[in-house]
Design a protein around this motif. Sequence first.
Motif, PDB file in Angstrom:
ATOM      1  N   LYS A  33      59.656  76.909 132.501  1.00 37.36           N
ATOM      2  CA  LYS A  33      59.708  77.025 131.045  1.00 37.36           C
ATOM      3  C   LYS A  33      59.318  75.700 130.382  1.00 37.36           C
ATOM      4  N   GLU A  55      56.029  75.121 127.914  1.00 39.42           N
ATOM      5  CA  GLU A  55      56.210  74.690 126.532  1.00 39.42           C
ATOM      6  C   GLU A  55      55.511  73.362 126.259  1.00 39.42           C
ATOM      7  N   ILE A  85      57.481  77.149 121.620  1.00 42.86           N
ATOM      8  CA  ILE A  85      58.672  77.643 122.298  1.00 42.86           C
ATOM      9  C   ILE A  85      58.313  78.908 123.062  1.00 42.86           C
ATOM     10  N   ASN A  93      59.602  82.199 124.310  1.00 41.93           N
ATOM     11  CA  ASN A  93      60.711  83.138 124.228  1.00 41.93           C
ATOM     12  C   ASN A  93      60.782  83.990 125.485  1.00 41.93           C
ATOM     13  N   THR A 120      65.536  85.856 123.544  1.00 43.36           N
ATOM     14  CA  THR A 120      65.899  84.545 122.996  1.00 43.36           C
ATOM     15  C   THR A 120      65.384  84.386 121.572  1.00 43.36           C
ATOM     16  N   SER A 121      64.545  85.304 121.115  1.00 38.12           N
ATOM     17  CA  SER A 121      64.070  85.236 119.733  1.00 38.12           C
ATOM     18  C   SER A 121      65.189  85.519 118.740  1.00 38.12           C
ATOM     19  N   PRO A 128      69.103  80.567 118.666  1.00 32.58           N
ATOM     20  CA  PRO A 128      68.463  79.249 118.648  1.00 32.58           C
ATOM     21  C   PRO A 128      67.629  79.016 119.901  1.00 32.58           C
ATOM     22  N   ALA A 129      66.703  78.070 119.808  1.00 36.76           N
ATOM     23  CA  ALA A 129      65.862  77.735 120.959  1.00 36.76           C
ATOM     24  C   ALA A 129      66.731  77.250 122.112  1.00 36.76           C
ATOM     25  N   ARG A 130      66.335  77.638 123.330  1.00 36.53           N
ATOM     26  CA  ARG A 130      67.136  77.297 124.505  1.00 36.53           C
ATOM     27  C   ARG A 130      66.251  76.610 125.540  1.00 36.53           C
ATOM     28  N   SER A 131      66.880  75.735 126.335  1.00 34.54           N
ATOM     29  CA  SER A 131      66.148  75.055 127.408  1.00 34.54           C
ATOM     30  C   SER A 131      66.472  75.649 128.764  1.00 34.54           C
ATOM     31  N   GLY A 143      68.610  85.492 126.410  1.00 34.04           N
ATOM     32  CA  GLY A 143      68.951  85.565 125.001  1.00 34.04           C
ATOM     33  C   GLY A 143      70.093  86.493 124.659  1.00 34.04           C
TER      34      GLY A 143
END
Length: 305
Positions: free
Chosen positions: A93, A97, A103, A105, A120-121, A124-127, A132
């Motif tokens: 990921k 990115e 990002i 998703n 994940t949309s 919040p953005a995730r690493s 999601g």
Amino acid sequence: EDEMLVVLPGTHVMALSTAILAALRAGATMRLLPRFSPQAVLDALAGGASIMPAVPAMYDQLLRHLDTTGTALTAPRLRLIGTGGAPLDPGCKARIEARFGLILNNGYGLTEAGPGISSTSLGPARSDSSVGHVYPDCTIRIDNPAADGVGELLVRGPNVMKGYYRNPEATAQAINAKGFLRTGDLARQDGDGALHIVGRNKELIIRSGFNIYPPEVEAALSGCPGVLQVAVTGRPIPGNEEVIAFAITDGSVTPEALRDWARARLAGYKVPRHVLIVADLPMTAAGKVRKHELLARHGDTLPAA
């Protein structure tokens, strides 16, 4: 105004839900490729594609093609990229990115519960490799969770199928009396509601009585510099099961270095007994690794169990 790049197989629910139906609903343009090839996708992106859903293996091949050819990514209108259909590890990921500047998703679903269950949309953005939050009309349950919170994922909602065609026995096995679909996927849920798919019931490795989820081991190994793609599976041995890892690398890392990397990040029983460096991994048309073929393909290379 969008142009949807449709490179996923049209027979797969991910292509139907995230690409074809989405584009039709919005009145967007669809650019359909007859088959996946890195250069064809790059040409489509350079030509104006603005949204691209693809499985992780496709993104991996795109990055490898760019690195091998030394070309720069040209995608003047690209604004959304998404993935699903197969496990996404945090290392992969992060690389995607960084290269795309967007990002990535991630989402989760299956044919029996289309068009999807979570994405994940929605948050919040995730690493991490979370799939999601669950869509508003869906309800999930973690069935019979273990001490680590992992159990089979059950889902109920308007997206769940009525049943398997002319097969009431299979339908009864898949959908319980309360209308929950047994997905066959092992999952856990964070305190904030984010869902994590940790593996398939059938892929669970049991070593010395401990449960090992292949995606966790794959995620750890994929973070090692030089590793491009990893698949982990179990191999029966007398009275037990051992962990075997198959890795595609750039040539800068050895099997022992990968085991050392895993030892520093995983409990001892999760560390692969054997690591094989391979040229490629057998894939389905939908971009999923055919793990059942790995041991048969590379059995002669592995030491005796």
